[in-house]
Design a protein around this motif. Structure first.
Motif, PDB file in Angstrom:
ATOM      1  N   LEU A 291    -121.655 -90.135 -24.222  1.00 25.95           N
ATOM      2  CA  LEU A 291    -120.852 -90.394 -23.036  1.00 25.95           C
ATOM      3  C   LEU A 291    -121.345 -91.653 -22.325  1.00 25.95           C
ATOM      4  O   LEU A 291    -120.534 -92.484 -21.873  1.00 25.95           O
ATOM      5  CB  LEU A 291    -120.930 -89.191 -22.092  1.00 25.95           C
ATOM      6  N   PHE A 292    -122.655 -91.795 -22.238  1.00 23.41           N
ATOM      7  CA  PHE A 292    -123.228 -93.008 -21.649  1.00 23.41           C
ATOM      8  C   PHE A 292    -122.796 -94.239 -22.444  1.00 23.41           C
ATOM      9  O   PHE A 292    -122.387 -95.256 -21.867  1.00 23.41           O
ATOM     10  CB  PHE A 292    -124.753 -92.894 -21.631  1.00 23.41           C
TER      11      PHE A 292
ATOM     12  N   LEU B 161    -120.500 -99.196 -22.990  1.00 17.03           N
ATOM     13  CA  LEU B 161    -120.075-100.178 -23.987  1.00 17.03           C
ATOM     14  C   LEU B 161    -118.943-101.077 -23.493  1.00 17.03           C
ATOM     15  O   LEU B 161    -119.048-102.306 -23.585  1.00 17.03           O
ATOM     16  CB  LEU B 161    -119.669 -99.463 -25.280  1.00 17.03           C
ATOM     17  N   PRO B 162    -117.821-100.530 -22.978  1.00 20.43           N
ATOM     18  CA  PRO B 162    -116.750-101.432 -22.520  1.00 20.43           C
ATOM     19  C   PRO B 162    -117.183-102.339 -21.379  1.00 20.43           C
ATOM     20  O   PRO B 162    -116.725-103.481 -21.289  1.00 20.43           O
ATOM     21  CB  PRO B 162    -115.640-100.465 -22.078  1.00 20.43           C
ATOM     22  N   VAL B 163    -118.071-101.837 -20.508  1.00 23.02           N
ATOM     23  CA  VAL B 163    -118.568-102.664 -19.410  1.00 23.02           C
ATOM     24  C   VAL B 163    -119.389-103.828 -19.961  1.00 23.02           C
ATOM     25  O   VAL B 163    -119.196-104.988 -19.577  1.00 23.02           O
ATOM     26  CB  VAL B 163    -119.420-101.819 -18.438  1.00 23.02           C
ATOM     27  N   VAL B 164    -120.297-103.519 -20.878  1.00 23.37           N
ATOM     28  CA  VAL B 164    -121.146-104.561 -21.469  1.00 23.37           C
ATOM     29  C   VAL B 164    -120.294-105.570 -22.230  1.00 23.37           C
ATOM     30  O   VAL B 164    -120.487-106.793 -22.115  1.00 23.37           O
ATOM     31  CB  VAL B 164    -122.195-103.923 -22.402  1.00 23.37           C
ATOM     32  N   VAL B 165    -119.340-105.066 -23.006  1.00 27.84           N
ATOM     33  CA  VAL B 165    -118.477-105.955 -23.775  1.00 27.84           C
ATOM     34  C   VAL B 165    -117.673-106.861 -22.854  1.00 27.84           C
ATOM     35  O   VAL B 165    -117.566-108.077 -23.085  1.00 27.84           O
ATOM     36  CB  VAL B 165    -117.542-105.130 -24.687  1.00 27.84           C
ATOM     37  N   ALA B 166    -117.099-106.291 -21.804  1.00 26.48           N
ATOM     38  CA  ALA B 166    -116.297-107.087 -20.876  1.00 26.48           C
ATOM     39  C   ALA B 166    -117.132-108.182 -20.220  1.00 26.48           C
ATOM     40  O   ALA B 166    -116.685-109.333 -20.076  1.00 26.48           O
ATOM     41  CB  ALA B 166    -115.670-106.179 -19.821  1.00 26.48           C
ATOM     42  N   ILE B 167    -118.356-107.834 -19.820  1.00 23.87           N
ATOM     43  CA  ILE B 167    -119.234-108.835 -19.191  1.00 23.87           C
ATOM     44  C   ILE B 167    -119.626-109.907 -20.201  1.00 23.87           C
ATOM     45  O   ILE B 167    -119.586-111.113 -19.903  1.00 23.87           O
ATOM     46  CB  ILE B 167    -120.479-108.149 -18.594  1.00 23.87           C
ATOM     47  N   LEU B 168    -120.003-109.490 -21.410  1.00 23.47           N
ATOM     48  CA  LEU B 168    -120.406-110.468 -22.431  1.00 23.47           C
ATOM     49  C   LEU B 168    -119.260-111.409 -22.792  1.00 23.47           C
ATOM     50  O   LEU B 168    -119.470-112.614 -22.972  1.00 23.47           O
ATOM     51  CB  LEU B 168    -120.898-109.732 -23.681  1.00 23.47           C
ATOM     52  N   VAL B 169    -118.065-110.849 -22.903  1.00 23.01           N
ATOM     53  CA  VAL B 169    -116.905-111.689 -23.232  1.00 23.01           C
ATOM     54  C   VAL B 169    -116.702-112.753 -22.165  1.00 23.01           C
ATOM     55  O   VAL B 169    -116.502-113.941 -22.459  1.00 23.01           O
ATOM     56  CB  VAL B 169    -115.639-110.813 -23.381  1.00 23.01           C
ATOM     57  N   ASN B 170    -116.758-112.344 -20.901  1.00 21.55           N
ATOM     58  CA  ASN B 170    -116.528-113.302 -19.820  1.00 21.55           C
ATOM     59  C   ASN B 170    -117.679-114.286 -19.649  1.00 21.55           C
ATOM     60  O   ASN B 170    -117.468-115.398 -19.146  1.00 21.55           O
ATOM     61  CB  ASN B 170    -116.300-112.550 -18.510  1.00 21.55           C
TER      62      ASN B 170
ATOM     63  N   THR C 174    -106.712-105.587 -25.601  1.00 26.18           N
ATOM     64  CA  THR C 174    -105.850-104.734 -26.429  1.00 26.18           C
ATOM     65  C   THR C 174    -106.620-104.134 -27.593  1.00 26.18           C
ATOM     66  O   THR C 174    -106.501-102.936 -27.882  1.00 26.18           O
ATOM     67  CB  THR C 174    -104.650-105.544 -26.956  1.00 26.18           C
ATOM     68  N   SER C 175    -107.416-104.952 -28.269  1.00 28.87           N
ATOM     69  CA  SER C 175    -108.132-104.462 -29.446  1.00 28.87           C
ATOM     70  C   SER C 175    -109.174-103.419 -29.069  1.00 28.87           C
ATOM     71  O   SER C 175    -109.355-102.427 -29.783  1.00 28.87           O
ATOM     72  CB  SER C 175    -108.799-105.625 -30.194  1.00 28.87           C
ATOM     73  N   PHE C 176    -109.853-103.595 -27.936  1.00 31.47           N
ATOM     74  CA  PHE C 176    -110.844-102.601 -27.534  1.00 31.47           C
ATOM     75  C   PHE C 176    -110.188-101.313 -27.054  1.00 31.47           C
ATOM     76  O   PHE C 176    -110.737-100.229 -27.249  1.00 31.47           O
ATOM     77  CB  PHE C 176    -111.768-103.173 -26.462  1.00 31.47           C
ATOM     78  N   CYS C 177    -109.020-101.427 -26.434  1.00 25.00           N
ATOM     79  CA  CYS C 177    -108.292-100.214 -26.038  1.00 25.00           C
ATOM     80  C   CYS C 177    -107.789 -99.455 -27.262  1.00 25.00           C
ATOM     81  O   CYS C 177    -107.466 -98.273 -27.168  1.00 25.00           O
ATOM     82  CB  CYS C 177    -107.117-100.575 -25.131  1.00 25.00           C
ATOM     83  N   PHE C 178    -107.710-100.115 -28.398  1.00 26.72           N
ATOM     84  CA  PHE C 178    -107.353 -99.442 -29.650  1.00 26.72           C
ATOM     85  C   PHE C 178    -108.599 -98.932 -30.363  1.00 26.72           C
ATOM     86  O   PHE C 178    -108.643 -97.792 -30.841  1.00 26.72           O
ATOM     87  CB  PHE C 178    -106.599-100.415 -30.559  1.00 26.72           C
ATOM     88  N   TYR C 179    -109.625 -99.765 -30.422  1.00 32.94           N
ATOM     89  CA  TYR C 179    -110.809 -99.453 -31.222  1.00 32.94           C
ATOM     90  C   TYR C 179    -111.628 -98.302 -30.633  1.00 32.94           C
ATOM     91  O   TYR C 179    -112.068 -97.403 -31.363  1.00 32.94           O
ATOM     92  CB  TYR C 179    -111.687-100.706 -31.328  1.00 32.94           C
TER      93      TYR C 179
ATOM     94  N   LEU D 178    -112.395 -99.767 -16.118  1.00 35.96           N
ATOM     95  CA  LEU D 178    -113.652-100.505 -15.987  1.00 35.96           C
ATOM     96  C   LEU D 178    -113.502-101.929 -16.528  1.00 35.96           C
ATOM     97  O   LEU D 178    -113.935-102.902 -15.887  1.00 35.96           O
ATOM     98  CB  LEU D 178    -114.767 -99.763 -16.735  1.00 35.96           C
ATOM     99  N   MET D 179    -112.888-102.059 -17.705  1.00 32.75           N
ATOM    100  CA  MET D 179    -112.710-103.386 -18.291  1.00 32.75           C
ATOM    101  C   MET D 179    -111.762-104.243 -17.464  1.00 32.75           C
ATOM    102  O   MET D 179    -111.969-105.449 -17.302  1.00 32.75           O
ATOM    103  CB  MET D 179    -112.202-103.256 -19.728  1.00 32.75           C
ATOM    104  N   MET D 180    -110.708-103.635 -16.921  1.00 32.58           N
ATOM    105  CA  MET D 180    -109.756-104.385 -16.092  1.00 32.58           C
ATOM    106  C   MET D 180    -110.432-104.880 -14.815  1.00 32.58           C
ATOM    107  O   MET D 180    -110.216-106.029 -14.394  1.00 32.58           O
ATOM    108  CB  MET D 180    -108.568-103.489 -15.745  1.00 32.58           C
ATOM    109  N   CYS D 181    -111.234-104.033 -14.198  1.00 35.66           N
ATOM    110  CA  CYS D 181    -111.933-104.435 -12.979  1.00 35.66           C
ATOM    111  C   CYS D 181    -112.872-105.603 -13.242  1.00 35.66           C
ATOM    112  O   CYS D 181    -112.943-106.560 -12.450  1.00 35.66           O
ATOM    113  CB  CYS D 181    -112.709-103.248 -12.403  1.00 35.66           C
TER     114      CYS D 181
END
Length: 680
Positions: free
Chosen positions: A296-297, A302-311, A489-494, A544-547
């Motif tokens: 759960l953690f 993961l999406p938070v870290v990915v979103a930050i790394l992407v930006n 989109t890809s992360f919301c699928f993956y 979380l990713m949208m924010c």
């Protein structure tokens, strides 16, 4: 399976000419078996002889290839089934497991609690608040046995119930089974490795190579074989089968040769929908998710870290590139730039123009390295010390002013001397293109300043192309802004694919799904519970990713947020549908997870995320509309950046594609499940 027209009232289970095979392995070979009502039937045989398969056929989790199987009890809530595997959720407590299966059996809360307390005492189980995963192997087996007794069934089918159980408790269990059969007229079919304990059964069936060697009361069986123990009788029958009746192994081993009608499920179907069963599965799925703390953690971090790394990684053009400079007009090198004051008129500058240009480069945070000759600078570039090399001619500043003064009458020699020479490492596309752009822009800026100081229009030093306000975006586009729609989109699928596949395969591989289906749960209720749980988790991930993407990093969002959220919801739904598809196709958890990961890598490459689809091979361009996610990516970009609404073709094609793919996967999964007899 075809029922017998006339069945004696005392017969609880009857099997005739049963054949079952997996691929080329024939498990049951014309097996015949009769279980009388109100008796204990002990089914003995070595591992792999077909005992478990036969029991699974009785509860409807397998169908015979041919033959007749009659079970007098038709309702599932009147059947108690204990599989060979544990088949329990280790993240639940004993009380929660009782409540889960009790709800599937149609029991109310009070009855579950009362019956559970009785079983805790009878089977000497630990407190009901203990987690299943914290119990010993023997205790877990006893909990599994308790589940089969929880709803007080008429027919008990037990696969190795006393394995790993204390001998004293095992004796107590057998004593209780005998009482159930004698006093309550319950029918009990039990398999065991302990042959001698089966003496307490009313009837013994000795099974080997998919057939029954003998079927009789224990004493009769030993008397007929002139043996003092069941083990010795079994040995003699096995030797006789091998030496004198080996034809049983090699004849009639092709079920396709049997002409009987196709067998059907001996028990009634689970029904279309029952709220109580759905809620039981929903609670179980929720508990499993909540108690997998590490997972759960990971799911929320993961999406938070990915979103930050992407930006933080994409679209950043401050590469900190090093540039080598050879200025032949500076006799003392860069020291001349530091020692000269900035005095300027239209025909003379006390500060060489190469110094002014170097100042512009430093303003861009480029690292400028001085070299005395062009050969040393090129050598440094080949070693990777600098990204590019710039050379100013010895009379560069004078030639530039002469060029401005002479205009169209400028001589070729002066023109050549007023041009800087540049060598760039083009092996890195983004860095080299960005460096070329910066060098050109800085030179244009320098010349515009010169023209202004010469009281001329700076437009004379501009490229004769005027870029007006962009239709969409801005004049300095960022690769990050191009990539965000595809990445979201890809992360919301993956993420739903990985998460849902993992939870489904865990439930399937441990036997939990099979046992729940035997207890009355149907596939629609199970899918609905998983779907609702996954949607809640995925919605949190998406928010979380949208924010992070649009509140924290201010990525462009000009269109309807509602449309984007609906589109991402449909993409998440598609991911869940694909996860169910993989869970039905594969029986191995690793294969399912490998396939899901491989799928997202392929989609990530060809969906216009890292490179526009317009620049790909013409075949890919032609079939792009049929690739999952690709239309959704374009739809997302069209809404977020171009402010298009649902009436725009690019937008509604993304919605249609996602919905159609979800329907295709759902329909395909249903038919595959039917073919694999998962729904039976």
């Amino acid at each position: 399976m075809m029922e017998l027209n006339e069945v004696e009232s005392h017969v609880a289970v009857r099997v005739r000419d049963a054949y079952k095979s997996y691929s080329n392995n024939v498990v049951l070979r014309g097996l015949n078996m009769t279980v009388s009502q109100g008796t204990i039937y002990g089914l003995l045989g070595p591992s792999g002889c077909g005992k478990t398969t036969l029991l699974r056929c009785m509860v409807g989790r397998c169908l015979l290839d041919s033959g007749c199987l009659y079970v007098k009890v038709k309702k599932r809530e009147k059947v108690g089934y204990m599989p060979q595997e544990l088949s329990l959720c280790e993240e639940m407590t004993v009380a929660e497991v009782f409540n889960y299966f009790g709800r599937l059996f149609g029991m109310n809360w009070r009855k579950i609690k009362s019956r559970g307390s009785e079983l805790l005492k009878f089977l000497e189980l630990p407190p009901a608040s203990r987690l299943i995963g914290s119990l010993s192997g023997g205790q877990q087996r006893r909990v599994s046995f308790a589940i089969s007794l929880l709803h007080n069934p008429e027919l008990l089918i037990l696969d190795e119930p006393t394995v790993g159980v204390d001998p004293v408790l095992s004796s107590s269990i057998w004593e209780s089974l005998v009482k159930m059969a004698n006093l309550q007229q319950k029918t009990i079919i039990i398999t065991t490795h302990y042959i001698e304990e089966a003496r307490q059964a009313n009837t013994i069936g000795l099974m080997r190579h998919g057939v029954l060697l003998a079927e009789a009361p224990p004493l009769c069986l030993m008397q007929n074989q002139n043996c003092s123990s069941l083990e010795q009788a079994f040995l003699q029958l096995s030797q006789r089968q091998t030496l004198c009746d080996s034809s049983l192994i090699v004849t009639n081993n092709n079920p396709s040769s049997i002409t009987n009608s196709e067998p059907s499920n001996p028990l009634e179907k689970n029904g279309v929908w029952r709220k109580q069963r759905f809620l039981a599965q929903l609670v179980k799925t929720f508990v499993w998710n909540m108690r997998n703390y590490h997972m759960l953690f990971f799911l929320f971090v993961l999406p938070v870290v990915v979103a930050i790394l992407v930006n933080e990684t994409l679209g950043k053009e401050d590469f900190g590139s090093a540039v080598g400079v050879v200025s032949l007009e500076l006799k003392n090198g860069f020291q001349d730039c530091r020692s000269t004051a900035h005095y300027f008129n239209c025909t003379y500058s006390s500060r060489p123009l190469s110094c002014l240009y170097i100042d512009s480069l430093l303003d861009r945070s480029l690292i400028v390295k001085e070299y005395s000759n062009i050969d040393d600078a090129k050598y440094a570039a080949r070693k990777g010390e600098v990204m590019g090399v710039i050379q100013f001619r010895s009379n560069y500043t004078d030639s530039v002013f002469q060029r401005i003064e002479d205009g169209s009458r400028t001589l070729d020699g002066v023109l050549n001397s007023s041009i800087i020479d540049v060598w760039i490492d083009m092996s890195n596309l983004w860095m080299s293109v960005t460096l070329k752009r910066d060098l050109i822009y800085d030179m244009l800026k320098l010349f515009q300043e010169l023209f202004i100081n010469c009281h001329s229009s700076p437009k004379l030093a501009s490229i004769p192309v005027r870029f007006e306000k962009p239709v969409f975006g801005n004049n300095q586009p960022s690769f990050l802004h191009f990539s965000v729609p595809g990445l979201m989109t890809s992360f919301c699928f993956y993420l739903p694919v990985i998460f849902t596949t993992g939870s489904l395969m865990a439930e399937k591989s441990t036997g939990q799904l099979d046992r729940s289906l035997v207890a009355g749960l149907n596939l629609l209720e199970m899918v609905s519970a998983h779907f609702l749980t996954q949607i809640i988790v995925m919605s949190i991930q998406t928010l979380l990713m949208m924010c992070i993407g649009y509140v924290m990093y201010y990525n462009p969002l000009y269109g309807s947020l509602t449309l984007l959220l609906i589109l991402l919801f449909l993409v998440e739904n598609l991911g869940i549908c694909y996860a169910f598809f993989l869970a039905i196709i594969f029986d191995n958890e690793k294969l399912a997870l490998f396939t899901s990961t491989g799928t997202i890598v392929v989609l990530f490459t060809i969906c216009g995320i890292v490179w526009p689809i317009q620049g790909m091979h013409y075949i890919l361009r032609k079939v792009a509309w049929a690739i999952p996610l690709q239309p959704a990516v374009e739809s997302y970009r069209s809404i977020a950046v171009q402010s298009h609404f649902l009436d725009h073709p690019t937008v509604y094609k993304g919605y249609i594609s996602t919905i159609v793919w979800a329907l295709v996967l759902t329909t395909t999964s249903y038919f595959i499940a039917q073919k694999k007899k998962i729904l039976k």
